[in-house]
Design an enzyme around this catalytic site. Structure first.
Site, PDB file in Angstrom:
ATOM      1  CG  HIS A 100      70.808  64.828  38.348  1.00  0.00           C
ATOM      2  ND1 HIS A 100      70.389  65.462  39.499  1.00  0.00           N
ATOM      3  CD2 HIS A 100      69.947  63.793  38.146  1.00  0.00           C
ATOM      4  CE1 HIS A 100      69.319  64.836  39.977  1.00  0.00           C
ATOM      5  NE2 HIS A 100      69.032  63.827  39.179  1.00  0.00           N
TER       6      HIS A 100
ATOM      7  CG  ASP B 172      63.412  64.621  38.470  1.00  0.00           C
ATOM      8  OD1 ASP B 172      63.338  64.105  37.349  1.00  0.00           O
ATOM      9  OD2 ASP B 172      63.967  64.060  39.442  1.00  0.00           O
TER      10      ASP B 172
ATOM     11  CG  HIS C 156      66.158  62.164  41.860  1.00  0.00           C
ATOM     12  ND1 HIS C 156      65.402  61.481  40.924  1.00  0.00           N
ATOM     13  CD2 HIS C 156      66.522  61.251  42.795  1.00  0.00           C
ATOM     14  CE1 HIS C 156      65.316  60.209  41.276  1.00  0.00           C
ATOM     15  NE2 HIS C 156      65.986  60.041  42.403  1.00  0.00           N
TER      16      HIS C 156
ATOM     17  CG  ASP D 266      61.959  61.093  38.968  1.00  0.00           C
ATOM     18  OD1 ASP D 266      61.282  62.128  39.089  1.00  0.00           O
ATOM     19  OD2 ASP D 266      63.199  61.112  38.832  1.00  0.00           O
TER      20      ASP D 266
END
Length: 341
Positions: free
Chosen positions: A126, A163, A165, A250
């Site tokens: 990120h 991931d 995200h 996740d």
């Protein structure tokens, strides 16, 4: 067959804050011991180094790095958002995380390793050029990809991000480049609220940014279908010289941060698919870099499943079962015709 390399170091536990947060040293504390106990001498332990500032500056701005350095010197807590904090040891820990990835990259390119796994924190995908966010300080995988271009003259690097995200920082770093093909499979409508299918790259990078935002409750069959199709079509045309993986766990059904429904075994399957692709296309060059995973129990089980797959004999293959829901995302993608997916 060379042993896979593994990077971990107790100094990765130094980045911490007293307030409760999902991204904390406990994510890795027991995982280090579990990897050592289960795989013992079957992995090649690789000692990390601190990434040099000149390598980091190929991705991150001087202003941002000076800001991090200032807070490290002062020792004053600082936060970019409710999840991304800077403490006295945060910069050193982040440099060690990025440097662990670079050390693995050096050894893979030098031929002493074929594959590697960087068990590092803080995560990185990120982190944007000018700011940290979403637990991430330095973008480990982007720094590694740029380092491979600069030091080994690689022209085709495949980055796979599974991931849950979207890897917004990695996308931003290479959005205008065809030297990095970025593929992200992530849950739609969650943080960082980017990664729409219409984000397909720009200028020379047009067509080299592929986002697959999946629906909540997508599980093993959908993910296996999507990744298998992408590797069979896109990767086999692009012919990467190395595959880098933003390995986030996740999306596991036991991780409350998401609502996708992946089992522990799915990460074994995903790894087998990636190994198969690396074996066929880029001389087994495959590097996993830890991103998310915030239930320490499911994170440990999933990482162990990944490593177990890396240790399986060459020749392991995975069948891809059809998924109507996943196929709808795949065939309706705006880059379907570009890559003849």
């Amino acid at each position: 067959m060379n042993k896979p390399g593994i990077v971990f170091d107790t100094r990765y536990l130094d980045h911490r804050i007293t307030q409760p947060t999902r991204e904390n040293p406990d994510r890795l504390r027991s995982l280090f011991g579990a990897v050592k106990q289960q795989f013992n001498n079957r992995l090649e332990t690789v000692q990390p180094r601190e990434a040099r500032l000149e390598d980091i500056e190929q991705i991150h701005s001087n202003f941002y790095l000076n800001q991090i350095r200032e807070h490290a010197i002062k020792g004053d807590p600082f936060s970019y958002d409710k999840d991304t904090y800077l403490m006295e040891l945060s910069l050193a820990t982040a440099q060690l995380a990025a440097g662990g990835c670079l050390e693995l990259a050096d050894q893979i390119m030098g031929g002493s390793l074929e594959q590697g796994f960087a068990l590092i924190r803080p995560p990185g995908h990120h982190a944007e050029p000018g700011r940290g966010m979403g637990f991430c300080i330095l973008n480990n995988i982007a720094i590694t990809a740029q380092y491979l271009q600069d030091h080994f003259q690689l022209d085709r690097i495949l980055v796979i991000d599974f991931d849950v995200h979207h890897g917004n920082g990695t996308q931003e770093a290479f959005y205008d480049s065809d030297k990095v093909l970025f593929i992200s499979i992530h849950q739609n409508n969650i943080f960082p609220f980017s990664g729409d299918i219409a984000e397909i790259g720009n200028a020379e990078g047009l067509g080299y940014n592929i986002n697959i935002p999946v629906h909540s409750h997508f599980g093993d069959q959908e993910y296996t279908f999507l990744l298998g199709k992408l590797l069979q079509s896109v990767a086999e045309q692009y012919l990467p010289e190395i595959i880098l993986v933003s390995a986030g766990y996740d999306g596991h059904r036991e991780d409350s941060i998401s609502s996708t429904f992946l089992s522990t075994h799915s990460f074994h399957t995903i790894t087998t698919l990636l190994r198969q692709c690396a074996r066929d296309i880029c001389d087994d060059r495959l590097l996993f870099i830890l991103e998310g995973g915030y239930n320490p129990v499911s994170l440990e089980k999933s990482v162990l499943a990944t490593i177990d797959s890396l240790l399986q004999p060459h020749g392991s293959r995975v069948g891809i079962l059809h998924s109507e829901r996943a196929d709808a995302l795949f065939t309706n993608h705006p880059l379907h015709a570009f890559w003849t997916l």
